[in-house]
Enzyme design. Structure first.
Site, short mmCIF file in Angstrom:
data_model
loop_
_atom_site.label_atom_id
_atom_site.label_comp_id
_atom_site.label_asym_id
_atom_site.label_seq_id
_atom_site.Cartn_x
_atom_site.Cartn_y
_atom_site.Cartn_z
N HIS A 155 0.87 -1.18 0.00
CA HIS A 155 0.00 0.00 0.00
C HIS A 155 0.91 1.24 0.00
CE1 HIS A 155 -2.78 2.97 1.84
NE2 HIS A 155 -3.77 2.16 1.47
N ASP A 184 3.14 -4.51 8.06
CA ASP A 184 1.92 -3.71 7.88
C ASP A 184 0.75 -4.66 8.09
OD1 ASP A 184 -0.37 -2.55 6.94
OD2 ASP A 184 0.52 -1.75 5.10
N GLN A 241 -4.42 -5.24 7.03
CA GLN A 241 -5.39 -6.22 6.51
C GLN A 241 -5.27 -7.57 7.19
OE1 GLN A 241 -7.80 -5.23 4.68
NE2 GLN A 241 -7.05 -3.37 3.71
N LYS A 287 -10.63 -0.60 10.43
CA LYS A 287 -10.82 -1.79 9.58
C LYS A 287 -11.21 -3.02 10.41
CE LYS A 287 -7.31 -0.29 6.25
NZ LYS A 287 -8.05 0.21 5.10
N CYS A 311 -4.83 2.51 -3.64
CA CYS A 311 -3.59 3.01 -3.02
C CYS A 311 -2.43 2.05 -3.24
CB CYS A 311 -3.77 3.29 -1.54
SG CYS A 311 -4.99 4.56 -1.21
N1 7TS Z 1 -1.78 -0.73 4.63
C1 7TS Z 1 -2.69 -1.52 4.03
C2 7TS Z 1 -2.32 -2.93 3.67
C3 7TS Z 1 -3.98 -1.04 3.79
O1 7TS Z 1 -4.88 -1.84 3.20
C4 7TS Z 1 -4.31 0.28 4.17
C5 7TS Z 1 -5.65 0.88 3.86
C6 7TS Z 1 -3.33 1.04 4.82
C7 7TS Z 1 -2.08 0.50 5.01
C8 7TS Z 1 -3.61 2.42 5.32
O2 7TS Z 1 -4.46 2.37 6.41
P1 7TS Z 1 -4.99 3.71 7.08
O3 7TS Z 1 -6.00 3.26 8.07
O4 7TS Z 1 -3.83 4.40 7.68
O5 7TS Z 1 -5.61 4.52 5.97
N2 7TS Z 1 -6.28 0.28 2.78
C9 7TS Z 1 -7.37 0.76 2.11
C10 7TS Z 1 -7.96 0.03 1.06
O6 7TS Z 1 -7.59 -1.05 0.66
N3 7TS Z 1 -8.98 0.76 0.59
O7 7TS Z 1 -9.07 1.89 1.29
C11 7TS Z 1 -8.08 1.90 2.24
#
Ligand code: 7TS
Length: 406
Positions: free
Chosen positions: A121, A198, A201, A224, A361
């Site tokens: 990401h 990371d 997910q 999430k 992303c």
């Molecule tokens: N890393 C991964 C693997 C992600 O899927 C996401 C967000 C992030 C980092 C960033 O997370 P945040 O909470 O700091 O924004 N992924 C997604 C997605 O797949 N669709 O919208 C956000």
């Protein structure tokens, strides 16, 4: 797992969108929130909203107890050895940026390497791009196999004695690939590098044991995993965090402030500058209670079943291309003939079906897949096979709708 009972816990799911019952298939972007989390936030703001760690009044004490109680829930959830290793952040992005700016800035210099993968990401790419530019270090990528997995022998070739940091996603938000992060951490450690996982997910969908993974850092987001937006976690091994400098200064992260220099509080507070995300943390604590009551193993099993059912049914749709490996987490990223994913998502939305379309992303991964965008259906504990049947029916409608064009 009784999915019907689980669904009853999520008020938002029981509504019509564009004249159809909502089918929410975008949990990888953000999950929905159960009543228990909504009520906990309500309880906090109605009952004991107050700043933490300041003063001695009753509301402040109650807010502090709840905030620190949530930290203990997180510690148990990921099996960290101490609450000193659990830092509340705004989300995964902030957690990774903190490691890059603090550990990266202090430990990288010319000749050093940071190793990541092309499936990351943006939040696990750009912080490293920026810090290697600043420090003169180099960014290196572990190559991907054609099915979107990585081979440990490629990890072994890419990670060398020059490597100082290895940063890899546990589960891909696009391909659903589950990366062997425990084995990658072993390779990193053999070369004297630290390993950041990371977990955006993975934490919502499977049991996490940071000690078993032997991750030096593990980052994830509350929103999430049934929690509120604006709260996340950076786990770090105490020995590393103790040596690291904070990146945000001010508020209660200080010990003594003199006119020209200052000292910091002990862990974990030295990394929590300003008024902390109190409501968010309290809500995350309730989300953790909710998920652990159901059981992460049950949730994982449910999602795996949904993913394989979705793969089977979606593959029956003419013109379907699904990206990523067979064995995967609970999401399916795809394209349908030449229909643009945004058009596809718009037609599905008219049927009350929420999927995500775009680059997710992960622009380098899109280029590797040789597409500009894809659609993605992602599942969570409240989804059913019926949701997938509706998706598949919607995809067939989309095909018919664009049939004359393609
Ligand atoms: N890393 C991964 C693997 C992600 O899927 C996401 C967000 C992030 C980092 C960033 O997370 P945040 O909470 O700091 O924004 N992924 C997604 C997605 O797949 N669709 O919208 C956000």
């Amino acid at each position: 797992m009784d999915v019907k009972a689980v669904r009853d816990e999520f008020p938002i799911l029981h509504q019509e969108v564009n004249g159809h019952p909502l089918v929410y298939l975008d949990s990888s972007a953000t999950s929905q929130k159960p009543i228990k989390v909504i009520e906990k936030l309500d309880e906090y703001y109605r009952g004991y909203n107050s700043n933490v760690h300041r003063g001695v009044h009753t509301l402040g004490t109650k807010a502090t107890d709840e905030y620190e109680g949530a930290r203990e829930k997180v510690r148990r959830f990921i099996h960290a050895s101490s609450t000193q290793e659990v830092i509340f952040t705004r989300g995964t992005t902030t957690a990774i940026n903190t490691v890059a700016a603090s550990y990266g800035r202090a430990n990288l210099s010319e000749g050093d390497e940071v190793v990541i993968t092309p499936m990351e990401h943006h939040s696990n790419i750009i912080p490293w791009q920026q810090i290697v530019k600043e420090t003169g270090a180099t960014l290196k990528y572990i190559p991907l196999q054609s099915d979107g997995t990585i081979l440990l022998e490629d990890v072994q070739k890419t990670v060398t004695s020059k490597t100082k940091i290895v940063a890899v996603m546990h589960v891909s938000n696009v391909l659903g690939t589950i990366n062997p992060v425990k084995e990658i951490a072993q390779i990193a450690h053999k070369q004297g590098a630290v390993m950041l996982v990371d977990g955006a997910q993975s934490a919502p969908h499977m049991k996490i044991d940071v000690q078993d993974l032997d991750a030096d850092f593990y980052a994830f987001s509350g929103h999430k995993m049934c929690g509120p937006t604006g709260i996340g976690v950076l786990y770090g091994k105490k020995a590393l965090l103790e040596k690291m400098e904070p990146v945000e200064f001010g508020g209660e992260m200080i010990d003594f402030v003199n006119l020209y220099d200052s000292t910091w509080k002990e862990l974990p507070w030295k990394f929590e500058g300003g008024t902390p995300i109190i409501g968010g943390a309290v809500g995350l604590g309730a989300a953790i209670d909710f998920l652990t009551d159901i059981g992460l193993d049950e949730i994982k099993e449910h999602e795996e079943k949904l993913a394989s059912y979705a793969m089977k049914e979606m593959n029956k749709v003419d013109g379907m291309t699904i990206y990523g490996p067979e064995h995967r987490a609970g999401l399916v990223t795809f394209n349908l003939s030449d229909v643009h994913p945004h058009d596809l998502a718009t037609v599905l939305d008219a049927e009350g079906i929420a999927v995500r379309a775009g680059h997710h992303c992960a622009q380098p991964l899109m280029r590797w897949l040789e597409v500009s965008a894809t659609a993605r259906a992602s599942f969570y504990l409240y989804n059913t096979e019926e949701d997938i049947d509706k998706l598949v029916a919607g995809l067939k409608t989309t095909k018919e709708y664009f049939g004359d064009v393609f």
